[in-house]
Design an enzyme around this catalytic site. Structure first.
Site, PDB file in Angstrom:
ATOM      1  N   SER A 151      47.829  24.480  23.458  1.00 59.85           N
ATOM      2  CA  SER A 151      47.070  23.677  24.424  1.00 59.85           C
ATOM      3  C   SER A 151      46.327  22.578  23.684  1.00 59.85           C
ATOM      4  O   SER A 151      45.863  22.782  22.548  1.00 59.85           O
ATOM      5  CB  SER A 151      46.063  24.565  25.154  1.00 59.85           C
ATOM      6  OG  SER A 151      45.145  23.758  25.862  1.00 59.85           O
ATOM      7  N   TYR A 164      39.545  30.191  25.136  1.00 59.49           N
ATOM      8  CA  TYR A 164      40.918  29.715  25.341  1.00 59.49           C
ATOM      9  C   TYR A 164      41.369  28.809  24.181  1.00 59.49           C
ATOM     10  O   TYR A 164      42.464  28.964  23.639  1.00 59.49           O
ATOM     11  CB  TYR A 164      40.936  28.968  26.673  1.00 59.49           C
ATOM     12  CG  TYR A 164      42.251  28.422  27.117  1.00 59.49           C
ATOM     13  CD1 TYR A 164      43.198  29.224  27.731  1.00 59.49           C
ATOM     14  CD2 TYR A 164      42.538  27.063  26.960  1.00 59.49           C
ATOM     15  CE1 TYR A 164      44.399  28.693  28.172  1.00 59.49           C
ATOM     16  CE2 TYR A 164      43.731  26.532  27.394  1.00 59.49           C
ATOM     17  CZ  TYR A 164      44.665  27.348  27.999  1.00 59.49           C
ATOM     18  OH  TYR A 164      45.854  26.818  28.428  1.00 59.49           O
ATOM     19  N   LYS A 168      44.401  29.410  21.519  1.00 59.45           N
ATOM     20  CA  LYS A 168      45.507  28.463  21.418  1.00 59.45           C
ATOM     21  C   LYS A 168      45.625  27.876  20.014  1.00 59.45           C
ATOM     22  O   LYS A 168      46.728  27.649  19.520  1.00 59.45           O
ATOM     23  CB  LYS A 168      45.336  27.344  22.452  1.00 59.45           C
ATOM     24  CG  LYS A 168      45.471  27.822  23.906  1.00 59.45           C
ATOM     25  CD  LYS A 168      46.756  28.590  24.122  1.00 59.45           C
ATOM     26  CE  LYS A 168      47.203  28.600  25.571  1.00 59.45           C
ATOM     27  NZ  LYS A 168      48.396  29.446  25.771  1.00 59.45           N
TER      28      LYS A 168
END
Ligand code: NAI
Length: 287
Positions: A151, A164, A168
């Site tokens: 991401s 997150y 990632k």
């Protein structure tokens, strides 16, 4: 022509969003696809067989070959069962797309350890478990293709996504090492940071931006990385809205201190240390 015909590919989190597009494209291209999805909500709660079943149904109705798997990627047993489905149903596993993911966005000062762990567990640990379960088959057959869902939040940071983004970025680190360890066994590993309108991004990006990001536009890149013809490895690519590009760490020319510098010496040279004008692709000095 490049292709995935008759290859057995596992796509995790393929019951919706991007994973569904990856699975549909791969099946259209003649791959045999394990459509894995736990079938839960965006935050990782709940589970159901409906999402994976629906995608398998659509693939079969279009004349493709797919089988459903409902196991969670986030445990060793779940991951073994997912890869086991490929091997039992199709006799092999040639490629995996570690796409399953959840979201628990919160500003860092409000993030609980549970939010942190839940996200790391699915994205980073889940991708590890599934890759680890497939790796012996890849080594044995001297062939494997791994794609990780990265991401831009991991590459560049994003407000509210400490958990997150860390997961990632961790996947990019995993890819870097898998590329090295896989090279002599004809196993590639690459990361794709997608940008697409899915349930994950429906309230994260503005609607006018999302309208330009249909998830099917990411799938050909993931598909290409799964072909035998693509032997590039250790790359991180960004894809969305029809734009594809590669992202890579660069390092500044920097400077060498002849003696251990003082903090004031560091301050005095700060501009030279951090100036990226003559930057070159980063390399691991101990690699
Ligand atoms: P999505 O929420 O539609 O898809 C994720 C899928 O993973 C869901 O179908 C969900 O049921 C499944 N899943 C969740 N936990 C699971 C588990 N433990 N085991 C098996 N399946 C599980 O979201 P989207 O957007 O399609 O995301 C796909 C991947 O792409 C994710 O890894 C996401 O982080 C990544 N990504 C997406 C971006 C976007 O713009 N949509 C941006 C950057 C990354």
């Amino acid at each position: 022509m490049v292709g995935v015909k008759d290859r057995v590919v596992v796509v995790t989190g393929a019951g919706g969003g991007l994973g569904r597009e990856y699975a549909m494209l791969l099946a259209r291209e003649g791959a045999r696809v394990v459509v894995n999805d736990l079938g839960g909500a965006r935050d990782g709660s709940g589970e159901s067989t409906a999402m994976a079943d629906q995608v398998v149904r659509e693939i079969r109705e279009a004349g493709g070959d797919a089988v459903a798997s409902y196991d969670s990627v986030d445990t060793e047993e779940g991951a073994r069962a997912i890869i086991g489905t490929a091997v039992t149903e199709y006799g092999a596993v040639h490629g995996i797309v570690n796409n399953a993911g959840i979201l628990r966005d919160r500003a860092f000062h409000k993030m609980t350890a549970e939010d942190w762990e839940a996200v790391l567990r699915v994205h980073l640990f889940g991708s590890y478990h599934v890759t680890s379960a497939a790796w012996p088959y890849f080594r044995e057959q001297r062939y494997g293709r791994v794609v990780m869902a990265a991401s831009t939040s991991g590459l560049f940071g994003n407000f509210g996504q400490a958990n997150y983004g860390s997961a990632k970025a961790g996947l990019v680190g995993l890819v870097n090492t898998l590329a090295i360890e896989g090279s002599k066994h004809n196993i590639t590993a690459n990361a794709v940071a997608p940008m697409a309108a899915t349930r994950m991004t429906e309230d994260v990006a503005p609607p006018e931006m999302l309208a330009k990001l249909p998830p099917e536009q990411v799938a050909p890149l993931v598909g290409y990385l799964l072909t035998e013809e693509c032997t590039d490895t250790g790359m991180t690519l960004v894809a969305g809205g029809g734009t594809y590009y590669r992202v890579q760490p660069f390092q500044s020319a920097g400077l060498r201190f002849e003696q251990t510098p003082s903090m004031d010496d560091v301050a005095a040279q700060w501009h030279t240390i951090t100036d990226m004008t003559d930057a070159t692709p980063g390399v691991n000095p101990v690699g």
